[in-house]
Design a protein around this motif. Sequence first.
Motif, PDB file in Angstrom:
ATOM      1  N   LYS A 192      -0.110  -6.211   2.289  1.00 48.03           N
ATOM      2  CA  LYS A 192       1.160  -6.678   1.762  1.00 48.03           C
ATOM      3  C   LYS A 192       1.340  -6.387   0.279  1.00 48.03           C
ATOM      4  O   LYS A 192       2.422  -5.987  -0.163  1.00 48.03           O
ATOM      5  CB  LYS A 192       1.317  -8.175   2.040  1.00 48.03           C
ATOM      6  CG  LYS A 192       1.572  -8.485   3.508  1.00 48.03           C
ATOM      7  CD  LYS A 192       1.851  -9.962   3.739  1.00 48.03           C
ATOM      8  CE  LYS A 192       2.147 -10.225   5.212  1.00 48.03           C
ATOM      9  NZ  LYS A 192       2.434 -11.666   5.458  1.00 48.03           N
TER      10      LYS A 192
ATOM     11  N   TYR B 197       4.073   0.127  -3.187  1.00 45.98           N
ATOM     12  CA  TYR B 197       4.384   1.424  -2.577  1.00 45.98           C
ATOM     13  C   TYR B 197       5.880   1.563  -2.286  1.00 45.98           C
ATOM     14  O   TYR B 197       6.453   2.650  -2.413  1.00 45.98           O
ATOM     15  CB  TYR B 197       3.555   1.602  -1.309  1.00 45.98           C
ATOM     16  CG  TYR B 197       3.716   2.955  -0.639  1.00 45.98           C
ATOM     17  CD1 TYR B 197       3.956   4.113  -1.368  1.00 45.98           C
ATOM     18  CD2 TYR B 197       3.599   3.068   0.744  1.00 45.98           C
ATOM     19  CE1 TYR B 197       4.091   5.343  -0.744  1.00 45.98           C
ATOM     20  CE2 TYR B 197       3.725   4.296   1.382  1.00 45.98           C
ATOM     21  CZ  TYR B 197       3.978   5.428   0.623  1.00 45.98           C
ATOM     22  OH  TYR B 197       4.108   6.652   1.245  1.00 45.98           O
ATOM     23  N   THR B 198       6.515   0.470  -1.910  1.00 46.57           N
ATOM     24  CA  THR B 198       7.954   0.501  -1.646  1.00 46.57           C
ATOM     25  C   THR B 198       8.729   0.907  -2.902  1.00 46.57           C
ATOM     26  O   THR B 198       9.699   1.671  -2.831  1.00 46.57           O
ATOM     27  CB  THR B 198       8.441  -0.860  -1.130  1.00 46.57           C
ATOM     28  OG1 THR B 198       7.804  -1.146   0.123  1.00 46.57           O
ATOM     29  CG2 THR B 198       9.953  -0.857  -0.913  1.00 46.57           C
TER      30      THR B 198
ATOM     31  N   ASP C 123       7.754   3.480   7.704  1.00 45.86           N
ATOM     32  CA  ASP C 123       7.785   2.584   6.547  1.00 45.86           C
ATOM     33  C   ASP C 123       6.382   2.053   6.266  1.00 45.86           C
ATOM     34  O   ASP C 123       5.581   1.895   7.191  1.00 45.86           O
ATOM     35  CB  ASP C 123       8.693   1.382   6.820  1.00 45.86           C
ATOM     36  CG  ASP C 123      10.165   1.714   6.705  1.00 45.86           C
ATOM     37  OD1 ASP C 123      10.502   2.841   6.309  1.00 45.86           O
ATOM     38  OD2 ASP C 123      10.994   0.835   7.020  1.00 45.86           O
ATOM     39  N   PRO C 124       6.073   1.741   5.014  1.00 42.74           N
ATOM     40  CA  PRO C 124       4.784   1.092   4.713  1.00 42.74           C
ATOM     41  C   PRO C 124       4.739  -0.297   5.335  1.00 42.74           C
ATOM     42  O   PRO C 124       5.751  -1.010   5.363  1.00 42.74           O
ATOM     43  CB  PRO C 124       4.756   1.029   3.185  1.00 42.74           C
ATOM     44  CG  PRO C 124       6.190   1.072   2.772  1.00 42.74           C
ATOM     45  CD  PRO C 124       6.872   1.935   3.798  1.00 42.74           C
ATOM     46  N   VAL C 125       3.560  -0.691   5.809  1.00 43.51           N
ATOM     47  CA  VAL C 125       3.430  -1.951   6.533  1.00 43.51           C
ATOM     48  C   VAL C 125       2.428  -2.903   5.889  1.00 43.51           C
ATOM     49  O   VAL C 125       2.695  -4.082   5.675  1.00 43.51           O
ATOM     50  CB  VAL C 125       3.038  -1.700   8.006  1.00 43.51           C
ATOM     51  CG1 VAL C 125       2.884  -3.018   8.750  1.00 43.51           C
ATOM     52  CG2 VAL C 125       4.076  -0.826   8.684  1.00 43.51           C
ATOM     53  N   LYS C 126       1.230  -2.421   5.569  1.00 38.56           N
ATOM     54  CA  LYS C 126       0.200  -3.286   5.010  1.00 38.56           C
ATOM     55  C   LYS C 126      -0.814  -2.439   4.254  1.00 38.56           C
ATOM     56  O   LYS C 126      -0.835  -1.203   4.428  1.00 38.56           O
ATOM     57  CB  LYS C 126      -0.476  -4.118   6.106  1.00 38.56           C
ATOM     58  CG  LYS C 126      -1.193  -3.317   7.184  1.00 38.56           C
ATOM     59  CD  LYS C 126      -1.844  -4.233   8.196  1.00 38.56           C
ATOM     60  CE  LYS C 126      -2.701  -3.455   9.166  1.00 38.56           C
ATOM     61  NZ  LYS C 126      -3.390  -4.314  10.124  1.00 38.56           N
TER      62      LYS C 126
ATOM     63  N   VAL D 266       2.047  -2.780  -0.156  1.00 41.46           N
ATOM     64  CA  VAL D 266       3.368  -2.437   0.369  1.00 41.46           C
ATOM     65  C   VAL D 266       4.447  -2.664  -0.682  1.00 41.46           C
ATOM     66  O   VAL D 266       5.356  -1.849  -0.859  1.00 41.46           O
ATOM     67  CB  VAL D 266       3.683  -3.249   1.649  1.00 41.46           C
ATOM     68  CG1 VAL D 266       5.165  -3.141   2.013  1.00 41.46           C
ATOM     69  CG2 VAL D 266       2.827  -2.751   2.809  1.00 41.46           C
TER      70      VAL D 266
END
Length: 373
Positions: A121, A127-128, A116-119, A124
């Motif tokens: 923020k 990107y989510t 999963d994308p993390v940073k 993210v």
Amino acid sequence: MRILHIVKAYYPDVGGLETSARQIAEGGAERGHEVTVLCFGDKNESVTVNGVKVHRVKPIFNVGSASVSLKYLNMYRKLSREANIIHFHVPNPFGELAFCMFGSHGAKTLCTYHLDPVKPKLFVWIYTKLLRMFMRKVDVICPTSPHYIVSSKIICDFLEKCRTVPLGVDIASFRNVSPERISEAEKQVSHLKRPRILFCGRFAYFKGIPCLLDALSTLPECTLIMVGDGKTRAETEERIDKLGLRDRVYLAGLKTGEEYRAYFHVSDIFAFPSTWPESFGIVGLEALASGLPIITTEIWAGSSYFNEDEKTGIIIPPNDPEALSEAIRRIVSNPELSKKMSENARVRAEKFSIEKMPERYEAIYKLLEKHMI
């Protein structure tokens, strides 16, 4: 079949994602498929590596760890028209963006989902949104462990598309290290008394290195070999000095090939104290293949899939130096337990042999080609 792999980085770049992408691509080429890779690199070039056509695109700039290039998008549009199967390796924002913009031109699609994308923020959040759009369009999602299907904040919403395909390890290469290489590694660490703990990986914030060093400070009978490098190298060295561990820790730096594998043969136990967002941890498989008892953290990732608690090693809570210290002490102070875990580790590793991963993807490719999934 004409198979196109869309990945952020590829060999000679190293890492879990890069290694698995290479294994899958070369496995497909060995089976007679026409395999192409689109990735980012230090320069624009097209080369053939072990039967795989690799197109590298130099990024214009990076946003966090994401590479940006309009040429990458154009190359995707061109190469995707020639493919029967497009295999994405996620995360790779520009790869997912290219698919959402240009589609697949009739090719069937799947993705190996690593993380999963993390940073950062802000990125993210954006990107989510992109990833969810991508997941709705792709035909099959292949997480690397059943545990990550549950813990991922993205793919848990697309369960009907998921087919688990774990990463693989070249078992023979870790078991058949030359005596000369092992002797060289032993000379490097001869000042460290046994039992020796081994850590391999990037020096990064989620690898649990502070926890490992804190645990070592309570284990005067143990020493530590650290293979790798990364952004937290300086603070790691500061912590080593602060805890007075300089004479009990050997920083080997980055190693590759047989030189890297030799360190598993001069160690007694493997520590994998990662925290979220670690998604699999292929180095843990390498430890199992080498017959090392392994200690991992319960973060609902691949490590809890390949490490069988109390059989191949011990699973502990993350960020818990006391639990890590106790687990290490249990294994190193009990030769029978250590021997049994070592035997079980070798057996368990067989289920994750490098040959099995391309075979599993081959089966998915064929089902996609026949429109059966």
